[in-house]
Write a protein that holds these residues in place. Structure first.
Motif, PDB file in Angstrom:
ATOM      1  N   PRO A 115       0.784  -1.199  -0.163  1.00  0.00           N
ATOM      2  CA  PRO A 115       0.050   0.029   0.021  1.00  0.00           C
ATOM      3  C   PRO A 115       0.864   1.178   0.087  1.00  0.00           C
ATOM      4  O   PRO A 115       1.342   1.849   0.929  1.00  0.00           O
ATOM      5  CB  PRO A 115      -0.923  -0.155   1.297  1.00  0.00           C
ATOM      6  N   THR A 119      -3.854  10.541  -0.592  1.00  0.00           N
ATOM      7  CA  THR A 119      -4.725  11.464   0.245  1.00  0.00           C
ATOM      8  C   THR A 119      -5.585  12.287  -0.605  1.00  0.00           C
ATOM      9  O   THR A 119      -5.104  13.234  -1.076  1.00  0.00           O
ATOM     10  CB  THR A 119      -4.382  11.868   1.555  1.00  0.00           C
ATOM     11  N   LYS A 145      -3.815   3.068  -3.376  1.00  0.00           N
ATOM     12  CA  LYS A 145      -4.757   3.248  -2.372  1.00  0.00           C
ATOM     13  C   LYS A 145      -5.153   4.762  -2.210  1.00  0.00           C
ATOM     14  O   LYS A 145      -4.449   5.635  -2.482  1.00  0.00           O
ATOM     15  CB  LYS A 145      -4.169   2.944  -0.792  1.00  0.00           C
ATOM     16  N   ARG A 147      -7.082   7.364   0.440  1.00  0.00           N
ATOM     17  CA  ARG A 147      -7.807   8.045   1.711  1.00  0.00           C
ATOM     18  C   ARG A 147      -8.925   8.794   1.219  1.00  0.00           C
ATOM     19  O   ARG A 147      -8.671   9.783   0.487  1.00  0.00           O
ATOM     20  CB  ARG A 147      -6.859   8.677   2.947  1.00  0.00           C
ATOM     21  N   ASP A 204      -9.623   3.760   0.999  1.00  0.00           N
ATOM     22  CA  ASP A 204      -9.558   3.647   2.280  1.00  0.00           C
ATOM     23  C   ASP A 204     -10.377   4.728   2.982  1.00  0.00           C
ATOM     24  O   ASP A 204     -10.190   5.858   3.123  1.00  0.00           O
ATOM     25  CB  ASP A 204      -7.903   4.011   2.851  1.00  0.00           C
ATOM     26  N   TRP A 242     -11.087  -0.704   2.429  1.00  0.00           N
ATOM     27  CA  TRP A 242     -10.432  -0.753   3.769  1.00  0.00           C
ATOM     28  C   TRP A 242     -11.603   0.423   4.680  1.00  0.00           C
ATOM     29  O   TRP A 242     -12.000   1.270   4.136  1.00  0.00           O
ATOM     30  CB  TRP A 242      -9.042  -0.051   3.720  1.00  0.00           C
ATOM     31  N   TRP A 243     -11.412  -0.193   6.019  1.00  0.00           N
ATOM     32  CA  TRP A 243     -12.232   0.732   6.802  1.00  0.00           C
ATOM     33  C   TRP A 243     -11.113   1.589   7.685  1.00  0.00           C
ATOM     34  O   TRP A 243     -10.119   0.938   8.330  1.00  0.00           O
ATOM     35  CB  TRP A 243     -13.059  -0.038   7.699  1.00  0.00           C
ATOM     36  N   SER A 244     -11.251   2.777   7.843  1.00  0.00           N
ATOM     37  CA  SER A 244     -10.385   3.629   8.514  1.00  0.00           C
ATOM     38  C   SER A 244     -11.519   4.314   9.493  1.00  0.00           C
ATOM     39  O   SER A 244     -12.250   5.259   9.165  1.00  0.00           O
ATOM     40  CB  SER A 244      -9.631   4.732   7.862  1.00  0.00           C
ATOM     41  N   HIS A 276     -12.759  -7.003   5.771  1.00  0.00           N
ATOM     42  CA  HIS A 276     -11.974  -5.826   5.034  1.00  0.00           C
ATOM     43  C   HIS A 276     -10.932  -5.465   6.264  1.00  0.00           C
ATOM     44  O   HIS A 276     -11.276  -5.319   7.401  1.00  0.00           O
ATOM     45  CB  HIS A 276     -12.706  -4.701   4.587  1.00  0.00           C
ATOM     46  N   LYS A 278      -9.139  -3.320   8.866  1.00  0.00           N
ATOM     47  CA  LYS A 278      -9.550  -2.070   9.824  1.00  0.00           C
ATOM     48  C   LYS A 278      -8.458  -1.434  10.438  1.00  0.00           C
ATOM     49  O   LYS A 278      -7.646  -2.077  11.061  1.00  0.00           O
ATOM     50  CB  LYS A 278     -10.568  -2.519  10.744  1.00  0.00           C
ATOM     51  N   CYS A 300      -2.152   2.396  11.547  1.00  0.00           N
ATOM     52  CA  CYS A 300      -2.539   3.630  10.859  1.00  0.00           C
ATOM     53  C   CYS A 300      -2.137   4.682  11.784  1.00  0.00           C
ATOM     54  O   CYS A 300      -2.706   5.029  12.529  1.00  0.00           O
ATOM     55  CB  CYS A 300      -3.883   3.476  10.089  1.00  0.00           C
ATOM     56  N   ASP A 323       0.293   6.834   7.176  1.00  0.00           N
ATOM     57  CA  ASP A 323      -0.337   7.448   6.077  1.00  0.00           C
ATOM     58  C   ASP A 323      -0.197   9.113   6.117  1.00  0.00           C
ATOM     59  O   ASP A 323      -0.701   9.820   5.163  1.00  0.00           O
ATOM     60  CB  ASP A 323      -1.966   7.169   6.191  1.00  0.00           C
TER      61      ASP A 323
END
Length: 511
Positions: A115, A119, A145, A147, A204, A242-244, A276, A278, A300, A323
């Protein structure tokens, strides 16, 4: 009831049903589906999509025949049955991402995933032509990826009104009704998630953040939980999710206490059968969430001190994704004003210390059209070099990079960065500019392919092999390897910064 007769593996199978429109179905109607193949059953939550339409979404992970049956508090939706077939995966769809080899990631089919993303917090809230520019720009990069926030942001450089409010207005027009979703907003968001997936980019998804003038931060606990369950029901079937839990969760801790953040993780676990990844993102560099908790899949963080990457791996025992190691740009804020060279440097340090990093670009633009905030067009130079880094590691790395070291007193790995996988070793010198190097190289004098990588000019050239120097004894009586050479050979270097060396056994190169 409508649904397709066949879909491909890891794609979205969708069932549409008609039910009640009376009252508030978002609050009042429960819907789920049981999808079965042989003796296996997968239960997924359903959701209301407005105008009396309810949906179930399922991501099949094996080929063959599947059946389903609905369960609902609305009799018109309950007990509906159907069957469909699943064929092979579409080209480029390797399935959802999983944690692999403890500190790394791979798609479900085993394809490695490194990854290195970017952003664009509020890109889905911009005018449609700007969103189209964002997708066009992404197609010219190698980012894998993105965000991105569900809610719009109110922050310097991001004051515009969103394309859609996430909820419908209250009856008096003063604010939004957090019990009545704007289905058009959710449809648009998921369409952009799909667009990223078609490009091979993971979405993300940032579920909460503190930069708010619409009241989303102040939803009640019940409204938070309901929103999260609804979001997962709509999006979990997309393979590239993805879960943020948050961007900078600690800036919300006064209104969303720690136990609520823990519960958010559990709600995702209860409603996402595809598992997925997290995680959760901090604001204060010293306010990391306890990523050791079992429901957190990866670390993260935001932190400018990227040489701590190996320490975070050791502290949490999970993959590390920094990130926000600061952004390439020229803002008044220090976090948004580092050079492209410095951001590329931080990416290389992070990767060579066993982690992954995220990009952002924050150059002052008319109408505050900063990539980091709104997407659109890239103006900087780091993204090209980040793509080059991704190409370099993708060529040889199969499992994931393990940092080199430790050695007595940490030397040299507390200053330069080195890492290796099965058939490759990298040494990244960063700001250092030696004219000869051997530490971290093989102890036997075999047949090796040795290259010098110029991380800025994006070149790879053969290196000249030379006798390994004998490291100078350290102070206080400690001697490195008894005063003998610490490798079978060394390499000659041009004496300039931001170089790396790659060593591979000849004949074992992985194409």
């Amino acid at each position: 009831m409508q649904f397709p007769s066949s879909v491909s593996k890891w794609s979205v199978f969708e069932v549409s049903l008609e039910g009640t429109e009376t009252g508030n179905p978002y609050l009042d109607v429960e819907l789920s589906g049981r999808f079965s193949q042989a003796n296996r059953v997968v239960t997924v939550p359903g959701f209301y999509d407005g105008d009396g339409v309810y949906k179930l979404r399922f991501m099949p992970d094996s080929e063959g025949e599947w059946q389903f049956e609905t369960a609902s508090s609305d009799a018109a939706l309950d007990g509906k049955q159907g069957a469909f077939s699943v064929g092979s995966a579409d080209a480029g769809n390797h399935g959802p991402v999983r944690v692999a080899h403890r500190y790394h990631f791979a798609h479900e089919d085993g394809t490695p995933y490194f990854p290195l993303g970017t952003t664009c917090y509020a890109w889905t809230h911009q005018p449609l032509e700007e969103q189209a520019k964002t997708l066009e720009t992404l197609a010219q990069t190698k980012f894998n990826k993105m965000r991105m926030c569900v809610f719009p942001k109110d922050y310097p450089y991001n004051h515009n009104e969103p394309l859609y409010d996430v909820y419908l207005p209250l009856a008096d027009g003063e604010g939004q009704d957090f019990d009545r979703p704007n289905f058009e907003a959710f449809r648009h968001f998921e369409n952009q998630v799909k667009a990223l997936g078609d490009m091979g980019i993971v979405a993300d998804i940032i579920i909460f953040h503190p930069y708010d003038r619409w009241g989303y931060c102040m939803m009640s606990e019940a409204q938070d939980f309901r929103y999260l369950k609804y979001l997962v029901a709509r999006l979990a079937a997309y393979h590239n999710v993805w879960w943020s839990l948050a961007n900078e969760y600690d800036f919300l801790i006064d209104v969303k206490p720690m136990q609520r953040w823990d519960r958010f993780f559990h709600i995702i676990e209860e409603n996402d059968p595809y598992r997925h990844p997290k995680s959760i993102h901090n604001g204060d560099p010293d306010a990391n969430y306890d990523h050791r908790k079992p429901w957190v899949d990866h670390v993260c963080i935001q932190n400018w001190d990227v040489k701590r990457t190996a320490d975070w791996r050791a502290d949490f025992g999970k993959p590390v994704v920094n990130d926000e190691p600061e952004y390439e740009g020229n803002l008044v804020q220090s976090w948004g004003s580092i050079t492209a060279e410095e951001l590329v440097h931080r990416f290389w340090i992070t990767v060579m210390r066993g982690g992954y990093a995220g990009h952002g670009e924050t150059y002052v633009q008319p109408d505050d059209r900063l990539w980091w905030a709104k997407g659109g067009v890239l103006h900087g130079e780091s993204y090209k070099r980040i793509g080059f880094l991704l190409d370099i590691i993708s060529e040889d790395v199969t499992t994931g990079l393990t940092p080199l070291g430790p050695t007595p007193l940490g030397f040299p790995w507390n200053r330069v960065s080195g890492a290796g996988d099965e058939n490759v070793t990298y040494i990244y010198f960063g700001e250092h500019q030696p004219v000869i190097w051997s530490s971290g190289f093989p102890l036997e004098d075999g047949d090796y392919e040795i290259d010098i990588i110029d991380t800025w000019n994006m070149t790879v050239t053969p290196a000249k092999k030379v006798p390994a120097p004998v490291p100078h004894p350290t102070r206080h009586g400690s001697v490195v390897r008894g005063g003998v050479a610490d490798a079978a050979f060394g390499v000659e270097l041009p004496g300039k910064p931001y170089l790396a060396v790659r060593v591979r056994p000849r004949g074992k190169k992985i194409a």
